[in-house]
Scaffold this motif. Structure first.
Motif, PDB file in Angstrom:
ATOM      1  N   ASP A 423       0.804  -1.224   0.000  1.00  0.00           N
ATOM      2  CA  ASP A 423       0.000   0.000   0.000  1.00  0.00           C
ATOM      3  C   ASP A 423       0.842   1.281   0.000  1.00  0.00           C
ATOM      4  OD1 ASP A 423      -2.357  -1.362  -0.158  1.00  0.00           O
ATOM      5  OD2 ASP A 423      -2.873  -1.177   1.964  1.00  0.00           O
ATOM      6  N   THR A 424       2.095   1.197  -0.423  1.00  0.00           N
ATOM      7  CA  THR A 424       2.874   2.409  -0.644  1.00  0.00           C
ATOM      8  C   THR A 424       2.350   3.109  -1.888  1.00  0.00           C
ATOM      9  OG1 THR A 424       4.850   1.461   0.369  1.00  0.00           O
ATOM     10  CG2 THR A 424       5.183   3.336  -1.097  1.00  0.00           C
ATOM     11  N   VAL A 425       2.184   4.428  -1.797  1.00  0.00           N
ATOM     12  CA  VAL A 425       1.593   5.212  -2.880  1.00  0.00           C
ATOM     13  C   VAL A 425       2.692   5.774  -3.776  1.00  0.00           C
ATOM     14  CG1 VAL A 425       0.174   7.222  -3.449  1.00  0.00           C
ATOM     15  CG2 VAL A 425      -0.390   5.813  -1.450  1.00  0.00           C
ATOM     16  N   TYR A 426       2.522   5.586  -5.084  1.00  0.00           N
ATOM     17  CA  TYR A 426       3.421   6.130  -6.102  1.00  0.00           C
ATOM     18  C   TYR A 426       2.637   7.119  -6.964  1.00  0.00           C
ATOM     19  CZ  TYR A 426       6.605   2.300  -4.914  1.00  0.00           C
ATOM     20  OH  TYR A 426       7.442   1.445  -4.244  1.00  0.00           O
ATOM     21  N   ILE A 427       3.319   8.215  -7.358  1.00  0.00           N
ATOM     22  CA  ILE A 427       2.648   9.285  -8.096  1.00  0.00           C
ATOM     23  C   ILE A 427       3.528   9.727  -9.253  1.00  0.00           C
ATOM     24  CG2 ILE A 427       1.622  11.589  -7.949  1.00  0.00           C
ATOM     25  CD1 ILE A 427       1.979  10.899  -4.715  1.00  0.00           C
ATOM     26  N   ALA A 428       2.926   9.883 -10.429  1.00  0.00           N
ATOM     27  CA  ALA A 428       3.625  10.451 -11.579  1.00  0.00           C
ATOM     28  C   ALA A 428       3.447  11.958 -11.560  1.00  0.00           C
ATOM     29  CB  ALA A 428       3.093   9.868 -12.877  1.00  0.00           C
ATOM     30  N   GLU A 429       4.575  12.696 -11.434  1.00  0.00           N
ATOM     31  CA  GLU A 429       4.544  14.150 -11.513  1.00  0.00           C
ATOM     32  C   GLU A 429       4.862  14.536 -12.959  1.00  0.00           C
ATOM     33  OE1 GLU A 429       5.937  16.762  -8.088  1.00  0.00           O
ATOM     34  OE2 GLU A 429       7.156  14.974  -7.834  1.00  0.00           O
TER      35      GLU A 429
END
Length: 543
Positions: A423-429
């Motif tokens: 459940d670690t969150v990854y985000i594309a900036e």
């Protein structure tokens, strides 16, 4: 002019056509294969259509921000006004006797003109939800698809318009009849009305329809009207009001045009169909996807395909299955991204700023959070909490049990969201050209040096990044940090890596139609990609 899959295994060759100008060649890296799962679309949707002086059908395409011309005998398509040209989000179109092309730009709330030499100018800039337009004896008449709509005669030189009638319930594609009166769908009333060009009280012509969205006159004098909800094409006798079903093409019909007595109807899904006889149809342009945008894979292997106002399921090896559209009961709204929350149940973000759980089979939608600005990617945690990105504010938020909370702020145009097994969150900036993860309330860079990362997905310990700015899919090993380019030259994003034209909203029907390139990874190692530059879904796998 038709696209084809090249003989070389795994490669996709795209020839120039109505949608892909200049051609594209997609190349998987060594050890990867690439396949097209759905046919490439020849049009970015098909909205208003009109017969030109050359006998071709001219097609307004809101999703593609372009106007194309279709040869009704060969099916050849030529782009007349391209994406990035002077016309944005055209919904309907008409010509005057000098060959000037007039387009209503529904997402911009205006009407533009293109001269035969290719010069553009706005002739009316204050027309919210501008939709129908016609030219009668060189008089330009346009209307609005909103409650309280106006129908106006426009000045070609940009002067003040003359209001013919106002306070109407959602006006759509119209035409002046043989009696010199304007016939139009009063879509909000599910009726067809008419009014004199000098104004006055409108009269009801036909009622109890299937939500009409166009009224055109066949050369033989009768009305032909498409029904956006029922999908029927109706023939209506002007004298008696008698209705006859000419064809049942399916929900989402948009407009009608005639070429030498032949009848053609357009569909929002990009198809144009000829009605050759009552109950008999023949495709001129096959249906396809307008973008697509977000993708998700369910536990049963079904692939969810978000295409804005339409959503589909894709079972590889089978045709796309429509599961909902803007006019379907319980549809959550114009869908941008999705994540699986069970077998054929999905959590979606919408153009109206909602996060919702949608069960298409039951026709039920539960709004989990609302009131946000241009939501993009979404992911679901093992606890059932939902994480989503708000593009213009640079926030990533969570929604759980009716409560929303900020997880990260100050991000540079966040788009894609993914979560790993922990459940670690990854985000594309997309603005910063990197993917970060949230750890201890802070962001840590996972991969950078990207052009414009948008969709991201995680499977098997690997992070998959769709980078339309570079036309690539990049893979990063989350345990070792190694990265590789799995495929390049992909038909994603706009021409040459440019960001596609981002459209505004359509009145109360949907908010800004901002898009992105979606990607989803299945447990079997298949990576699904939204090939939005050609309107298809691609599958990428290690050989």
């Amino acid at each position: 002019m038709n696209r084809h899959v090249a003989a070389g295994e795994g490669s996709i060759m795209l020839e120039p056509s109505g949608r892909n100008q200049g051609g594209l060649s997609a190349s998987p890296a060594e050890g990867w294969t690439l396949h097209r799962l759905t046919p490439a679309s020849r049009l970015n949707g098909a909205n208003g259509i009109r017969t030109g002086a050359d006998g071709r059908i001219y097609v307004a395409q809101v999703a593609g921000s372009r106007v194309s011309a279709v040869d009704v005998d060969t099916g050849a398509i030529e782009t007349i006004s391209p994406m990035g040209g002077g016309i944005v989000g055209p919904d309907d179109l008409a010509f005057d006797s000098a060959g000037n092309l007039y387009c209503t730009e529904i997402t911009e709330g205006r009407v533009s003109m293109m001269t035969p030499s290719g010069e553009y100018k706005v002739i009316q800039g204050d027309m919210p939800v501008a939709n129908p337009i016609t030219v009668y004896q060189d008089r330009v008449i346009a209307g609005e698809l909103r409650m309280g709509a106006r129908i106006m005669e426009l000045d070609k030189h940009g002067g003040a318009p003359r209001v013919i009638v106002e306070g109407l319930p959602m006006v759509n594609a119209f035409e002046v009849g043989p009696d010199g009166k304007l016939y139009f769908p009063a879509q909000g009333a599910n009726e067809i009305w008419r009014v004199g060009l000098d104004g006055g009280e409108p009269e009801v012509v036909a009622k109890e329809l299937g939500v009409p969205d166009s009224v055109k006159f066949h050369p033989d004098g009768y009305i032909v009207s498409t029904q956006v909800y029922s999908g029927q094409v109706l023939k209506i006798d002007l004298r008696t009001g008698e209705k006859t079903v000419l064809a049942d093409v399916g929900p989402g019909l948009d407009n009608v045009a005639f070429v030498n007595g032949r009848t053609f109807v357009s569909h929002i899904n990009g198809s144009i169909t000829e009605i050759v006889a009552p109950g008999q149809t023949k495709p001129l342009v096959e249906k396809g996807l307008q973008w697509p945008i977000g993708l998700a894979v369910g536990p049963n292997g079904h692939v969810f395909v978000a295409d804005g106002g339409f959503c589909y399921l894709l079972n590889p090896g089978e045709p796309l299955q429509l599961i909902g559209m803007l006019f379907s009961p319980g549809f959550p709204g114009w869908v941008r991204d999705a994540a699986s929350s069970g077998a054929d149940e999905w959590v979606v973000t919408t153009a109206n700023g909602d996060v919702a759980r949608w069960n298409p089979a039951a026709g039920e939608t539960q709004v989990l959070a609302s009131g946000f600005d241009r939501l993009m990617g979404v992911a679901v945690a093992s606890s059932g909490a939902v994480v989503f990105a708000e593009f213009p504010t640079g926030r990533v938020l969570s929604a759980d049990n009716g409560n929303s909370a900020e997880l990260a702020i100050g991000l540079d145009r966040p788009v894609g969201v993914a979560m790993d097994s922990g459940d670690t969150v990854y985000i594309a900036e997309s603005g910063a050209g990197r993917v970060v993860k949230l750890a201890g309330g802070r962001t840590e860079t996972v991969i950078d040096g990207l052009a414009r990362p948008e969709g991201i997905a995680i499977a098997g310990g690997a992070l998959y990044v769709a980078d339309p700015g570079a036309g690539e899919v990049v893979v990063c090993d989350l345990s070792g940090g190694n990265r590789e380019t799995a495929a390049s030259g992909l038909p994603i994003g706009g021409p040459g890596g440019a960001k596609p034209v981002q459209l505004g909203g359509v009145g109360d029907m949907c908010g800004p139609m901002s898009t992105f390139t979606g990607i989803a990874a299945a447990p079997d190692g298949t990576v699904y990609l939204s090939a939005d530059a050609e309107g298809s879904v691609l599958a990428l796998r290690r050989a």
